[in-house]
Design an enzyme around this catalytic site. Structure first.
Site, PDB file in Angstrom:
ATOM      1  N   THR A  73      36.806  20.984  60.465  1.00 37.43           N
ATOM      2  CA  THR A  73      37.230  22.464  60.478  1.00 37.43           C
ATOM      3  C   THR A  73      37.817  23.431  59.226  1.00 37.43           C
ATOM      4  O   THR A  73      37.495  24.278  58.700  1.00 37.43           O
ATOM      5  CB  THR A  73      37.881  22.883  62.438  1.00 37.43           C
ATOM      6  OG1 THR A  73      37.367  21.977  62.419  1.00 37.43           O
ATOM      7  CG2 THR A  73      38.816  23.957  61.778  1.00 37.43           C
ATOM      8  N   SER A 204      32.508  15.449  59.154  1.00 34.27           N
ATOM      9  CA  SER A 204      33.708  14.742  60.071  1.00 34.27           C
ATOM     10  C   SER A 204      33.823  13.193  59.857  1.00 34.27           C
ATOM     11  O   SER A 204      32.580  12.568  60.332  1.00 34.27           O
ATOM     12  CB  SER A 204      33.599  15.742  60.678  1.00 34.27           C
ATOM     13  OG  SER A 204      34.489  14.863  62.276  1.00 34.27           O
ATOM     14  N   ALA A 205      34.665  12.500  60.245  1.00 36.51           N
ATOM     15  CA  ALA A 205      34.791  10.933  60.514  1.00 36.51           C
ATOM     16  C   ALA A 205      34.122  10.859  61.778  1.00 36.51           C
ATOM     17  O   ALA A 205      33.857   9.877  62.226  1.00 36.51           O
ATOM     18  CB  ALA A 205      36.283  10.615  60.292  1.00 36.51           C
ATOM     19  N   HIS A 206      35.043  11.682  62.720  1.00 38.66           N
ATOM     20  CA  HIS A 206      34.842  11.559  64.383  1.00 38.66           C
ATOM     21  C   HIS A 206      33.534  10.938  64.412  1.00 38.66           C
ATOM     22  O   HIS A 206      33.418  10.897  66.002  1.00 38.66           O
ATOM     23  CB  HIS A 206      35.808  11.784  65.081  1.00 38.66           C
ATOM     24  CG  HIS A 206      35.755  13.450  65.586  1.00 38.66           C
ATOM     25  ND1 HIS A 206      35.075  13.138  66.592  1.00 38.66           N
ATOM     26  CD2 HIS A 206      35.872  13.986  64.745  1.00 38.66           C
ATOM     27  CE1 HIS A 206      34.496  14.691  66.496  1.00 38.66           C
ATOM     28  NE2 HIS A 206      35.318  15.424  65.716  1.00 38.66           N
ATOM     29  N   THR A 243      50.763  15.084  51.664  1.00 39.07           N
ATOM     30  CA  THR A 243      50.338  13.294  51.649  1.00 39.07           C
ATOM     31  C   THR A 243      49.349  13.221  52.111  1.00 39.07           C
ATOM     32  O   THR A 243      48.857  13.281  52.976  1.00 39.07           O
ATOM     33  CB  THR A 243      51.969  13.077  52.070  1.00 39.07           C
ATOM     34  OG1 THR A 243      52.225  12.902  51.126  1.00 39.07           O
ATOM     35  CG2 THR A 243      51.358  11.286  51.809  1.00 39.07           C
ATOM     36  N   CYS A 331      33.850  24.134  75.072  1.00 39.07           N
ATOM     37  CA  CYS A 331      35.076  24.804  73.900  1.00 39.07           C
ATOM     38  C   CYS A 331      36.083  23.723  73.968  1.00 39.07           C
ATOM     39  O   CYS A 331      36.454  23.103  74.712  1.00 39.07           O
ATOM     40  CB  CYS A 331      34.867  26.621  73.552  1.00 39.07           C
ATOM     41  SG  CYS A 331      34.711  27.188  75.609  1.00 39.07           S
TER      42      CYS A 331
HETATM   43  N1  PLP Z   1      30.308  20.648  62.138  1.00 38.21           N
HETATM   44  C1  PLP Z   1      29.756  20.584  63.822  1.00 38.21           C
HETATM   45  C2  PLP Z   1      28.177  20.375  63.348  1.00 38.21           C
HETATM   46  C3  PLP Z   1      30.468  19.889  64.668  1.00 38.21           C
HETATM   47  O1  PLP Z   1      29.897  18.903  65.634  1.00 38.21           O
HETATM   48  C4  PLP Z   1      31.928  19.459  64.747  1.00 38.21           C
HETATM   49  C5  PLP Z   1      32.342  19.007  65.639  1.00 38.21           C
HETATM   50  O2  PLP Z   1      32.406  19.370  67.086  1.00 38.21           O
HETATM   51  C6  PLP Z   1      32.506  20.087  63.634  1.00 38.21           C
HETATM   52  C7  PLP Z   1      31.807  20.599  62.346  1.00 38.21           C
HETATM   53  C8  PLP Z   1      34.338  20.601  63.869  1.00 38.21           C
HETATM   54  O3  PLP Z   1      34.644  18.869  63.205  1.00 38.21           O
HETATM   55  P1  PLP Z   1      36.060  18.726  63.554  1.00 38.21           P
HETATM   56  O4  PLP Z   1      36.263  18.243  64.785  1.00 38.21           O
HETATM   57  O5  PLP Z   1      36.511  17.416  62.364  1.00 38.21           O
HETATM   58  O6  PLP Z   1      35.944  19.632  62.678  1.00 38.21           O
END
Ligand code: PLP
Length: 388
Positions: A73, A204-206, A243, A331
Protein backbone atom coordinates in the site's frame (compact mmCIF):
# COMPACT_ATOMS: atom_id res chain seq x y z
CA UNK A 1 -5.08 -21.84 14.30
CA UNK A 2 -6.52 -25.10 15.67
CA UNK A 3 -4.99 -28.29 14.34
CA UNK A 4 -8.26 -29.32 12.72
CA UNK A 5 -8.52 -26.02 10.87
CA UNK A 6 -7.61 -25.82 7.20
CA UNK A 7 -6.24 -22.51 6.00
CA UNK A 8 -7.17 -21.84 2.37
CA UNK A 9 -6.89 -18.05 2.31
CA UNK A 10 -3.27 -17.58 1.29
CA UNK A 11 -4.09 -14.63 -1.01
CA UNK A 12 -5.27 -12.69 2.06
CA UNK A 13 -2.01 -13.55 3.76
CA UNK A 14 0.37 -16.50 3.69
CA UNK A 15 1.54 -18.39 6.75
CA UNK A 16 4.85 -17.13 8.12
CA UNK A 17 7.68 -19.28 6.77
CA UNK A 18 10.07 -20.78 9.35
CA UNK A 19 12.91 -19.23 7.33
CA UNK A 20 11.27 -15.80 7.59
CA UNK A 21 10.66 -16.26 11.30
CA UNK A 22 14.35 -17.08 11.85
CA UNK A 23 15.40 -14.02 9.84
CA UNK A 24 12.98 -11.80 11.78
CA UNK A 25 14.47 -12.96 15.05
CA UNK A 26 17.98 -12.42 13.70
CA UNK A 27 16.93 -8.87 12.75
CA UNK A 28 15.64 -8.19 16.25
CA UNK A 29 19.04 -9.08 17.64
CA UNK A 30 20.94 -6.67 15.38
CA UNK A 31 21.70 -3.76 17.64
CA UNK A 32 23.05 -1.25 15.15
CA UNK A 33 21.39 1.39 13.01
CA UNK A 34 22.21 0.66 9.35
CA UNK A 35 23.11 4.34 8.91
CA UNK A 36 25.79 4.20 11.61
CA UNK A 37 29.39 3.80 10.54
CA UNK A 38 30.55 1.69 13.48
CA UNK A 39 30.79 -2.07 13.40
CA UNK A 40 27.26 -2.61 14.75
CA UNK A 41 25.86 -0.25 12.14
CA UNK A 42 27.79 -1.93 9.36
CA UNK A 43 26.50 -5.36 10.43
CA UNK A 44 22.92 -4.09 10.26
CA UNK A 45 23.60 -2.49 6.87
CA UNK A 46 25.09 -5.73 5.52
CA UNK A 47 21.99 -7.66 6.63
CA UNK A 48 19.64 -5.14 4.98
CA UNK A 49 21.66 -5.24 1.75
CA UNK A 50 21.58 -9.04 1.68
CA UNK A 51 17.78 -8.87 1.96
CA UNK A 52 17.72 -6.28 -0.81
CA UNK A 53 19.56 -8.71 -3.10
CA UNK A 54 17.12 -11.47 -2.17
CA UNK A 55 14.09 -9.30 -2.93
CA UNK A 56 15.66 -8.11 -6.20
CA UNK A 57 16.18 -11.78 -7.08
CA UNK A 58 12.46 -12.39 -6.77
CA UNK A 59 11.83 -10.23 -9.84
CA UNK A 60 15.28 -10.36 -11.51
CA UNK A 61 15.88 -6.68 -10.78
CA UNK A 62 18.95 -4.69 -9.84
CA UNK A 63 19.21 -4.58 -6.01
CA UNK A 64 20.13 -0.89 -6.33
CA UNK A 65 16.58 -0.31 -7.55
CA UNK A 66 14.73 -1.83 -4.58
CA UNK A 67 13.20 0.64 -2.10
CA UNK A 68 11.83 -0.94 1.07
CA UNK A 69 8.47 0.35 2.30
CA UNK A 70 5.93 -0.56 4.98
CA UNK A 71 4.02 -2.71 2.48
CA UNK A 72 2.49 -2.71 -0.97
CA UNK A 73 0.00 0.00 0.00
CA UNK A 74 2.80 2.41 0.81
CA UNK A 75 4.72 1.42 -2.33
CA UNK A 76 1.58 2.18 -4.38
CA UNK A 77 1.05 5.54 -2.68
CA UNK A 78 4.70 6.38 -3.28
CA UNK A 79 4.70 5.68 -7.00
CA UNK A 80 1.17 6.80 -7.92
CA UNK A 81 1.83 10.52 -7.98
CA UNK A 82 1.91 13.17 -10.69
CA UNK A 83 5.06 14.58 -9.09
CA UNK A 84 8.16 12.89 -10.39
CA UNK A 85 11.80 13.89 -10.39
CA UNK A 86 14.54 13.47 -12.91
CA UNK A 87 17.57 13.92 -10.70
CA UNK A 88 16.75 17.21 -8.97
CA UNK A 89 14.43 18.52 -11.67
CA UNK A 90 10.68 18.13 -11.16
CA UNK A 91 8.71 16.29 -13.84
CA UNK A 92 4.91 16.48 -13.84
CA UNK A 93 2.94 13.48 -15.12
CA UNK A 94 -0.28 14.12 -17.02
CA UNK A 95 -2.69 11.46 -15.78
CA UNK A 96 -3.20 8.00 -14.32
CA UNK A 97 -4.93 5.09 -16.05
CA UNK A 98 -5.76 2.20 -13.69
CA UNK A 99 -7.40 -1.08 -14.55
CA UNK A 100 -10.88 -1.58 -13.14
CA UNK A 101 -9.78 -4.67 -11.18
CA UNK A 102 -6.85 -3.26 -9.22
CA UNK A 103 -6.56 -3.80 -5.49
CA UNK A 104 -7.83 -0.70 -3.61
CA UNK A 105 -4.20 0.16 -2.75
CA UNK A 106 -3.76 1.02 -6.43
CA UNK A 107 -7.37 1.58 -7.52
CA UNK A 108 -7.67 4.57 -5.18
CA UNK A 109 -5.01 6.28 -7.30
CA UNK A 110 -2.49 7.26 -4.65
CA UNK A 111 -1.65 10.96 -4.83
CA UNK A 112 -3.34 11.58 -8.21
CA UNK A 113 -6.37 13.84 -7.82
CA UNK A 114 -9.65 12.32 -9.04
CA UNK A 115 -9.80 14.49 -12.16
CA UNK A 116 -6.46 13.05 -13.32
CA UNK A 117 -7.57 9.41 -13.06
CA UNK A 118 -9.27 7.20 -15.66
CA UNK A 119 -10.24 3.54 -15.51
CA UNK A 120 -9.26 0.87 -18.03
CA UNK A 121 -12.12 -1.63 -18.44
CA UNK A 122 -11.77 -5.43 -18.41
CA UNK A 123 -13.62 -7.98 -20.52
CA UNK A 124 -16.05 -10.62 -19.26
CA UNK A 125 -13.00 -12.92 -19.05
CA UNK A 126 -11.51 -10.69 -16.35
CA UNK A 127 -8.65 -9.58 -18.60
CA UNK A 128 -7.85 -5.90 -19.07
CA UNK A 129 -8.87 -4.63 -22.51
CA UNK A 130 -5.76 -3.56 -24.38
CA UNK A 131 -7.86 -1.98 -27.14
CA UNK A 132 -9.39 0.31 -24.51
CA UNK A 133 -5.93 1.11 -23.14
CA UNK A 134 -4.80 2.00 -26.66
CA UNK A 135 -7.85 4.29 -27.10
CA UNK A 136 -7.38 5.99 -23.72
CA UNK A 137 -3.71 6.67 -24.36
CA UNK A 138 -4.56 7.83 -27.87
CA UNK A 139 -6.77 10.50 -26.30
CA UNK A 140 -4.19 11.43 -23.67
CA UNK A 141 -3.13 15.07 -23.78
CA UNK A 142 0.64 14.80 -24.00
CA UNK A 143 1.04 18.50 -23.24
CA UNK A 144 -0.27 17.84 -19.72
CA UNK A 145 2.64 15.43 -19.11
CA UNK A 146 3.43 11.74 -19.57
CA UNK A 147 0.69 9.20 -18.83
CA UNK A 148 1.09 6.63 -16.04
CA UNK A 149 -0.66 3.27 -16.32
CA UNK A 150 -1.24 0.76 -13.49
CA UNK A 151 -2.14 -2.85 -14.29
CA UNK A 152 -1.72 -5.71 -11.84
CA UNK A 153 -0.05 -8.95 -12.91
CA UNK A 154 -2.40 -11.37 -11.14
CA UNK A 155 -5.77 -10.40 -9.76
CA UNK A 156 -6.09 -11.04 -6.05
CA UNK A 157 -9.74 -12.16 -6.15
CA UNK A 158 -9.69 -14.42 -9.22
CA UNK A 159 -6.01 -15.14 -9.85
CA UNK A 160 -6.54 -14.16 -13.51
CA UNK A 161 -3.31 -13.05 -15.19
CA UNK A 162 -3.12 -9.75 -17.04
CA UNK A 163 -1.26 -9.12 -20.33
CA UNK A 164 1.31 -6.86 -18.74
CA UNK A 165 4.09 -7.30 -21.32
CA UNK A 166 1.71 -6.36 -24.15
CA UNK A 167 0.41 -3.43 -22.12
CA UNK A 168 4.02 -2.27 -21.60
CA UNK A 169 4.59 -2.07 -25.35
CA UNK A 170 1.46 0.10 -25.74
CA UNK A 171 2.33 2.31 -22.76
CA UNK A 172 5.89 2.84 -23.95
CA UNK A 173 4.76 3.61 -27.51
CA UNK A 174 2.87 6.51 -25.91
CA UNK A 175 5.90 7.54 -23.87
CA UNK A 176 4.22 6.51 -20.61
CA UNK A 177 5.24 4.72 -17.42
CA UNK A 178 3.86 1.33 -16.39
CA UNK A 179 3.33 0.41 -12.74
CA UNK A 180 2.66 -3.27 -12.05
CA UNK A 181 1.26 -4.56 -8.77
CA UNK A 182 2.93 -7.97 -8.64
CA UNK A 183 1.84 -8.73 -5.06
CA UNK A 184 -0.23 -11.80 -5.97
CA UNK A 185 2.08 -12.99 -8.72
CA UNK A 186 5.43 -13.29 -6.97
CA UNK A 187 6.08 -16.72 -5.58
CA UNK A 188 3.39 -18.09 -7.90
CA UNK A 189 5.13 -17.38 -11.23
CA UNK A 190 8.71 -16.73 -12.29
CA UNK A 191 8.93 -12.96 -12.78
CA UNK A 192 11.41 -10.72 -14.51
CA UNK A 193 10.99 -6.97 -14.35
CA UNK A 194 12.74 -6.66 -17.68
CA UNK A 195 10.62 -9.30 -19.45
CA UNK A 196 7.44 -7.69 -18.14
CA UNK A 197 8.60 -4.30 -19.38
CA UNK A 198 7.36 -2.67 -16.18
CA UNK A 199 8.86 0.60 -15.04
CA UNK A 200 7.84 -0.04 -11.42
CA UNK A 201 6.81 -3.14 -9.51
CA UNK A 202 4.93 -3.19 -6.22
CA UNK A 203 5.66 -6.06 -3.81
CA UNK A 204 4.49 -7.18 -0.38
CA UNK A 205 6.23 -9.60 1.99
CA UNK A 206 3.24 -11.13 3.73
CA UNK A 207 1.74 -12.75 0.62
CA UNK A 208 4.85 -14.91 0.21
CA UNK A 209 5.43 -16.01 3.79
CA UNK A 210 7.22 -12.94 5.08
CA UNK A 211 5.97 -10.66 7.85
CA UNK A 212 3.14 -8.18 7.48
CA UNK A 213 3.99 -4.48 7.27
CA UNK A 214 6.91 -4.62 4.84
CA UNK A 215 7.06 -4.38 1.06
CA UNK A 216 9.01 -2.77 -1.74
CA UNK A 217 8.86 -0.48 -4.71
CA UNK A 218 11.18 -1.80 -7.42
CA UNK A 219 12.12 0.37 -10.38
CA UNK A 220 13.71 -0.41 -13.73
CA UNK A 221 16.04 2.56 -13.55
CA UNK A 222 16.67 5.54 -11.36
CA UNK A 223 16.36 8.32 -13.90
CA UNK A 224 12.71 9.07 -13.29
CA UNK A 225 11.57 8.55 -9.71
CA UNK A 226 8.47 9.63 -7.77
CA UNK A 227 8.85 12.45 -5.31
CA UNK A 228 9.02 10.68 -1.95
CA UNK A 229 5.89 10.10 0.09
CA UNK A 230 7.82 9.95 3.33
CA UNK A 231 10.48 12.59 3.76
CA UNK A 232 13.05 12.97 6.47
CA UNK A 233 16.57 11.71 6.92
CA UNK A 234 17.00 10.55 3.33
CA UNK A 235 17.08 6.79 3.92
CA UNK A 236 16.68 4.45 0.95
CA UNK A 237 18.63 6.95 -1.17
CA UNK A 238 16.08 9.63 -0.34
CA UNK A 239 13.14 7.62 -1.71
CA UNK A 240 11.75 6.58 1.69
CA UNK A 241 12.98 8.13 4.87
CA UNK A 242 12.90 6.48 8.29
CA UNK A 243 15.17 4.02 10.04
CA UNK A 244 14.82 0.67 8.31
CA UNK A 245 12.48 -2.00 9.69
CA UNK A 246 15.36 -4.46 9.97
CA UNK A 247 13.45 -7.53 11.25
CA UNK A 248 10.73 -7.00 8.64
CA UNK A 249 13.20 -6.48 5.83
CA UNK A 250 15.23 -9.55 6.78
CA UNK A 251 12.04 -11.60 7.01
CA UNK A 252 11.03 -10.34 3.55
CA UNK A 253 14.44 -11.29 2.17
CA UNK A 254 14.21 -14.83 3.53
CA UNK A 255 10.69 -15.26 2.13
CA UNK A 256 11.85 -13.95 -1.26
CA UNK A 257 14.70 -16.47 -1.33
CA UNK A 258 12.25 -19.27 -0.48
CA UNK A 259 9.82 -18.10 -3.19
CA UNK A 260 12.50 -18.37 -5.86
CA UNK A 261 13.93 -21.75 -4.81
CA UNK A 262 11.96 -24.72 -6.11
CA UNK A 263 9.20 -22.46 -7.42
CA UNK A 264 8.29 -24.63 -10.42
CA UNK A 265 7.99 -27.89 -8.50
CA UNK A 266 6.01 -26.26 -5.69
CA UNK A 267 3.62 -24.59 -8.08
CA UNK A 268 3.13 -27.72 -10.22
CA UNK A 269 2.01 -29.50 -7.04
CA UNK A 270 -0.27 -26.62 -6.02
CA UNK A 271 -1.77 -26.36 -9.53
CA UNK A 272 -2.58 -30.09 -9.45
CA UNK A 273 -4.31 -29.66 -6.09
CA UNK A 274 -6.28 -26.68 -7.35
CA UNK A 275 -7.34 -28.54 -10.49
CA UNK A 276 -8.45 -31.53 -8.44
CA UNK A 277 -10.41 -29.21 -6.16
CA UNK A 278 -12.19 -27.59 -9.11
CA UNK A 279 -12.95 -30.97 -10.68
CA UNK A 280 -14.43 -32.13 -7.36
CA UNK A 281 -16.49 -28.97 -7.06
CA UNK A 282 -17.80 -29.42 -10.58
CA UNK A 283 -18.95 -32.99 -9.81
CA UNK A 284 -20.66 -31.86 -6.58
CA UNK A 285 -22.32 -28.81 -8.17
CA UNK A 286 -22.30 -28.82 -11.98
CA UNK A 287 -23.77 -25.30 -11.97
CA UNK A 288 -20.85 -23.75 -10.05
CA UNK A 289 -19.40 -20.74 -11.87
CA UNK A 290 -15.60 -20.75 -11.74
CA UNK A 291 -14.06 -17.44 -12.78
CA UNK A 292 -11.20 -17.56 -15.24
CA UNK A 293 -11.57 -21.33 -15.73
CA UNK A 294 -9.59 -22.36 -18.79
CA UNK A 295 -7.83 -19.00 -18.93
CA UNK A 296 -4.43 -18.04 -17.58
CA UNK A 297 -4.40 -17.86 -13.79
CA UNK A 298 -1.93 -18.18 -10.96
CA UNK A 299 -1.86 -21.84 -9.91
CA UNK A 300 -3.09 -21.44 -6.34
CA UNK A 301 -6.40 -19.58 -6.72
CA UNK A 302 -9.98 -20.53 -7.49
CA UNK A 303 -12.86 -18.04 -7.31
CA UNK A 304 -16.40 -19.27 -7.75
CA UNK A 305 -20.08 -18.54 -7.22
CA UNK A 306 -22.66 -21.11 -6.22
CA UNK A 307 -25.88 -19.95 -7.90
CA UNK A 308 -28.57 -19.38 -5.28
CA UNK A 309 -26.16 -18.82 -2.41
CA UNK A 310 -24.60 -15.60 -1.17
CA UNK A 311 -20.84 -15.82 -0.80
CA UNK A 312 -21.12 -14.50 2.76
CA UNK A 313 -23.40 -17.42 3.65
CA UNK A 314 -21.00 -19.84 2.00
CA UNK A 315 -18.03 -18.37 3.84
CA UNK A 316 -19.66 -18.87 7.23
CA UNK A 317 -20.65 -22.41 6.30
CA UNK A 318 -17.06 -23.23 5.28
CA UNK A 319 -15.77 -21.64 8.48
CA UNK A 320 -18.07 -23.90 10.50
CA UNK A 321 -16.63 -26.86 8.58
CA UNK A 322 -13.17 -25.76 9.76
CA UNK A 323 -12.10 -24.14 6.49
CA UNK A 324 -10.86 -20.54 6.23
CA UNK A 325 -11.50 -18.89 2.87
CA UNK A 326 -12.55 -15.47 1.58
CA UNK A 327 -15.81 -14.06 0.28
CA UNK A 328 -15.21 -11.36 -2.30
CA UNK A 329 -13.11 -8.48 -1.18
CA UNK A 330 -12.83 -8.43 2.57
CA UNK A 331 -12.20 -4.81 3.40
CA UNK A 332 -10.40 -3.73 6.52
CA UNK A 333 -13.59 -3.46 8.56
CA UNK A 334 -14.18 -7.18 7.99
CA UNK A 335 -17.44 -6.44 6.20
CA UNK A 336 -17.93 -7.96 2.79
CA UNK A 337 -18.55 -5.34 0.13
CA UNK A 338 -19.78 -5.96 -3.40
CA UNK A 339 -16.83 -7.07 -5.48
CA UNK A 340 -15.66 -4.36 -7.90
CA UNK A 341 -13.82 -7.14 -9.73
CA UNK A 342 -17.01 -9.10 -10.50
CA UNK A 343 -18.76 -5.87 -11.43
CA UNK A 344 -15.95 -4.92 -13.80
CA UNK A 345 -16.29 -8.35 -15.43
CA UNK A 346 -19.96 -7.59 -16.08
CA UNK A 347 -21.14 -10.19 -13.56
CA UNK A 348 -23.94 -9.69 -11.09
CA UNK A 349 -22.00 -8.87 -7.92
CA UNK A 350 -24.94 -9.44 -5.56
CA UNK A 351 -24.17 -13.07 -4.72
CA UNK A 352 -20.43 -12.35 -4.63
CA UNK A 353 -17.74 -14.99 -5.04
CA UNK A 354 -15.87 -17.30 -2.75
CA UNK A 355 -12.13 -17.53 -3.10
CA UNK A 356 -10.04 -20.51 -2.15
CA UNK A 357 -6.31 -19.89 -2.28
CA UNK A 358 -3.71 -22.57 -1.62
CA UNK A 359 -0.19 -22.41 -0.24
CA UNK A 360 2.94 -24.47 0.17
CA UNK A 361 1.65 -26.58 3.06
CA UNK A 362 -1.74 -27.37 1.52
CA UNK A 363 -2.08 -31.17 1.39
CA UNK A 364 -4.11 -33.73 -0.54
CA UNK A 365 -6.10 -34.37 2.63
CA UNK A 366 -6.96 -30.64 2.87
CA UNK A 367 -8.34 -30.75 -0.66
CA UNK A 368 -10.38 -33.90 0.14
CA UNK A 369 -11.91 -32.07 3.09
CA UNK A 370 -12.54 -28.92 1.07
CA UNK A 371 -14.34 -30.93 -1.62
CA UNK A 372 -16.42 -32.74 1.01
CA UNK A 373 -17.34 -29.44 2.68
CA UNK A 374 -18.17 -27.91 -0.68
CA UNK A 375 -20.44 -30.86 -1.56
CA UNK A 376 -22.25 -30.56 1.76
CA UNK A 377 -22.71 -26.78 1.47
CA UNK A 378 -23.77 -26.94 -2.18
CA UNK A 379 -26.16 -29.83 -1.41
CA UNK A 380 -27.80 -27.92 1.41
CA UNK A 381 -28.39 -25.07 -1.00
CA UNK A 382 -30.25 -27.41 -3.34
CA UNK A 383 -32.43 -28.77 -0.58
CA UNK A 384 -33.58 -25.37 0.65
CA UNK A 385 -33.56 -23.78 -2.79
CA UNK A 386 -33.13 -20.48 -0.96
CA UNK A 387 -31.60 -17.51 -2.67
CA UNK A 388 -29.79 -16.35 0.46
N1 PLP B 1 -2.03 -5.37 -3.92
C1 PLP B 1 -2.61 -6.58 -3.94
C2 PLP B 1 -2.91 -7.25 -5.24
C3 PLP B 1 -2.96 -7.20 -2.74
O1 PLP B 1 -3.54 -8.40 -2.74
C4 PLP B 1 -2.66 -6.54 -1.51
C5 PLP B 1 -3.01 -7.15 -0.21
O2 PLP B 1 -4.16 -7.39 0.09
C6 PLP B 1 -2.05 -5.27 -1.56
C7 PLP B 1 -1.76 -4.72 -2.79
C8 PLP B 1 -1.72 -4.50 -0.30
O3 PLP B 1 -0.58 -5.05 0.31
P1 PLP B 1 -0.10 -4.63 1.78
O4 PLP B 1 -0.96 -5.42 2.71
O5 PLP B 1 1.35 -5.04 1.85
O6 PLP B 1 -0.25 -3.16 1.90
Amino acid sequence: MGTDRIYLDWNATAKLLPEARAALLEGLELAGNPSSVHQEGRAARAAVEKARRQVAGLVAADPAHVVFTSGATEAANTVLTPDFRMGRSPVRLGGLYVSAIEHPAVHEGGRFPADMRREIPVGADGVVRLDALEDLLGEHDADAGLPMVAIMLANSETGILQPVADAARIVHAHGGLLVVDAVQAVGRLPISLEALGADFLILSAHKIGGPKGVGALVSRGETLMPSPLIRGGGHEKGHRSGTENIPGILGFGAAAAFAVEGLDARNARIAALRDRLEAGMRVAAPDVVIYGEGGERVPNTTAFTLPGQKAETGQIAFDLEGIALSAGSACSSGKVGESHVLKAMGRDPRLGALRISLGWDTTDADIDRAIAAFAKIAGRRKQTGAAA
